[in-house]
Design a protein around this motif. Sequence first.
Motif, short mmCIF file in Angstrom:
data_model
loop_
_atom_site.label_atom_id
_atom_site.label_comp_id
_atom_site.label_asym_id
_atom_site.label_seq_id
_atom_site.Cartn_x
_atom_site.Cartn_y
_atom_site.Cartn_z
N HIS A 23 -5.56 -17.80 -45.70
CA HIS A 23 -6.03 -16.91 -44.93
C HIS A 23 -5.38 -16.76 -43.40
O HIS A 23 -5.45 -15.95 -42.93
CB HIS A 23 -7.40 -17.44 -44.57
CG HIS A 23 -8.32 -17.46 -45.75
ND1 HIS A 23 -9.11 -16.09 -45.98
CD2 HIS A 23 -8.57 -18.18 -46.83
CE1 HIS A 23 -9.82 -16.52 -47.20
NE2 HIS A 23 -9.45 -17.57 -47.85
N VAL A 24 -4.96 -18.16 -42.94
CA VAL A 24 -4.43 -17.97 -41.60
C VAL A 24 -2.86 -19.00 -41.79
O VAL A 24 -2.81 -20.04 -41.88
CB VAL A 24 -5.07 -19.05 -40.75
CG1 VAL A 24 -4.47 -18.91 -39.25
CG2 VAL A 24 -6.37 -18.43 -40.75
N PRO A 224 -16.06 -6.74 -41.00
CA PRO A 224 -15.91 -8.28 -41.24
C PRO A 224 -16.82 -8.83 -41.72
O PRO A 224 -16.53 -10.04 -42.31
CB PRO A 224 -15.72 -8.54 -39.57
CG PRO A 224 -16.62 -7.58 -38.81
CD PRO A 224 -16.54 -6.14 -39.53
N ARG A 227 -17.33 -13.48 -40.25
CA ARG A 227 -16.18 -13.93 -39.97
C ARG A 227 -15.69 -15.35 -40.00
O ARG A 227 -14.50 -15.59 -40.04
CB ARG A 227 -15.66 -13.55 -38.38
CG ARG A 227 -14.96 -12.20 -38.03
CD ARG A 227 -14.70 -12.17 -36.31
NE ARG A 227 -15.02 -10.70 -36.22
CZ ARG A 227 -14.38 -9.75 -36.49
NH1 ARG A 227 -13.02 -9.86 -37.20
NH2 ARG A 227 -14.73 -8.39 -35.91
N ASN A 289 -13.89 -15.39 -49.36
CA ASN A 289 -13.76 -14.02 -48.78
C ASN A 289 -14.00 -14.32 -47.41
O ASN A 289 -14.53 -13.18 -46.79
CB ASN A 289 -14.71 -13.07 -49.65
CG ASN A 289 -16.08 -13.85 -49.73
OD1 ASN A 289 -16.33 -14.97 -49.21
ND2 ASN A 289 -16.98 -13.26 -50.46
N ASP A 291 -12.62 -15.40 -43.64
CA ASP A 291 -11.37 -15.63 -43.13
C ASP A 291 -11.47 -17.04 -42.36
O ASP A 291 -10.30 -17.60 -42.34
CB ASP A 291 -11.03 -14.72 -41.93
CG ASP A 291 -10.60 -13.19 -42.65
OD1 ASP A 291 -10.34 -13.39 -43.75
OD2 ASP A 291 -10.65 -12.10 -41.96
N HIS A 292 -12.33 -17.49 -41.77
CA HIS A 292 -12.09 -18.62 -40.85
C HIS A 292 -13.19 -19.62 -41.13
O HIS A 292 -14.30 -19.18 -41.43
CB HIS A 292 -12.27 -18.22 -39.44
CG HIS A 292 -11.31 -17.31 -38.88
ND1 HIS A 292 -9.94 -17.58 -38.75
CD2 HIS A 292 -11.33 -15.93 -38.75
CE1 HIS A 292 -9.36 -16.39 -38.43
NE2 HIS A 292 -10.39 -15.38 -38.35
N TYR A 360 -11.85 -13.22 -32.85
CA TYR A 360 -10.56 -14.18 -33.42
C TYR A 360 -9.40 -13.38 -33.10
O TYR A 360 -8.54 -13.47 -33.74
CB TYR A 360 -10.65 -14.44 -34.87
CG TYR A 360 -11.67 -15.60 -35.10
CD1 TYR A 360 -13.02 -15.40 -35.28
CD2 TYR A 360 -11.28 -16.96 -35.20
CE1 TYR A 360 -14.14 -16.48 -35.48
CE2 TYR A 360 -12.20 -17.94 -35.62
CZ TYR A 360 -13.69 -17.38 -35.52
OH TYR A 360 -14.48 -18.50 -35.89
#
Length: 363
Positions: A23-24, A224, A227, A289, A291-292, A360
């Motif tokens: 993801h990151v 989003p 998030r 699903n 992101d953070h 973000y």
Amino acid sequence: MRLYREVPLEELSGMADAERFRHVPERRVSYQIDRNVNYTNVCLSGCKFCNFHCRPDQPEKAYTLDFEDYLPKIAEMKALGGDQLLLQGGLHPKYGIDWYETLFRRLKEAEPSLKLNALGPPEIAHIARVSKLSYHDVLVRLRAAGLDTLPGAGAEILVDRVRKFLSPAKPTAQQWLDVMGEAHRLGMSTTATMVYGHIETLEERIDHLLALRALQDRRPAGTPGFRAFICWPMQLTGTELLRLADAGRLPAGITLPGEPAWQADPSCRWRPDEEFLRTVAIARLVLDNVDHIQASWLTVGLDTGARALHAGADDMGSIMIEENVVSAAGARHLLQEGEHTLRTAIEAAGFTPWLRDQCYQPR
Ligand code: SF4
């Protein structure tokens, strides 16, 4: 459940870490500077884990902030580099849509650059009831008045067996999800939370994560939805829930961790830090699903929060200049030294810290 109960923490953390880098991809960890302002403590709900609220008939304890109270708080937050108020409060019997619209408009007029991350599904459902509006109309009007993003407050565990006992006046699991679904359809950015470590079973934690995941899958393309996901252990000190347990007055079938029935399961005898890290890691894997994943250091402390950066988390949350709700029930990890301490902890964990906004993006 096998991941939760059987896989060694190191292995589980490694799997979650790999998912985190999907993801990151960068070795960087974000954080935010904001201020939590609790606009009123008057609340009809009376949740059994909440030391913060008071009933409307307790004038000696009740407060609602005056508009003038916000201005020095905003000025202080801005001086410390913050840009956002996290506005949360009780379900006040008299506050409907007009009260919130007026507050949001005045705040934005006083400080146009201010971001409002405000309320949560219980308050949206409460306003809808008081003002006889749909969730859709409440959200549209509040956005027009200045609401920027909707926090995932009041989720605790999204299972009605749990909610009926802990917080019977709060929205049901489905109502919480309905408010969030409506926010997602409007393109709003939201977060999801889970408060664990009370009367829920491990299976109910997984049910909670799967409900969030299913809702996230239904968000409109290009929006989003959630998030970020944030979890933390419930702070029980001084709560009605703990008093009932200590007095042996919990109803049949309701058990707290630490009680024999809960601990009959040997796989559940984790230390608090391991339980937090396992829960963060499981969330990273289930919520593929979202992101953070935030490491909520406020309740578990900075050391355990930093360890979560190797168990799937990529965000350290906020400096949190003011916090009254979980600290009323025993969380005592407010950062005295502020941003420098948080950055140092992120660097010591092997990551580059970066200051983000509520979406973000770098600030
Ligand atoms: S947790 Fe929120 S809804 Fe529940 S009693 Fe406290 S202020 Fe009210």
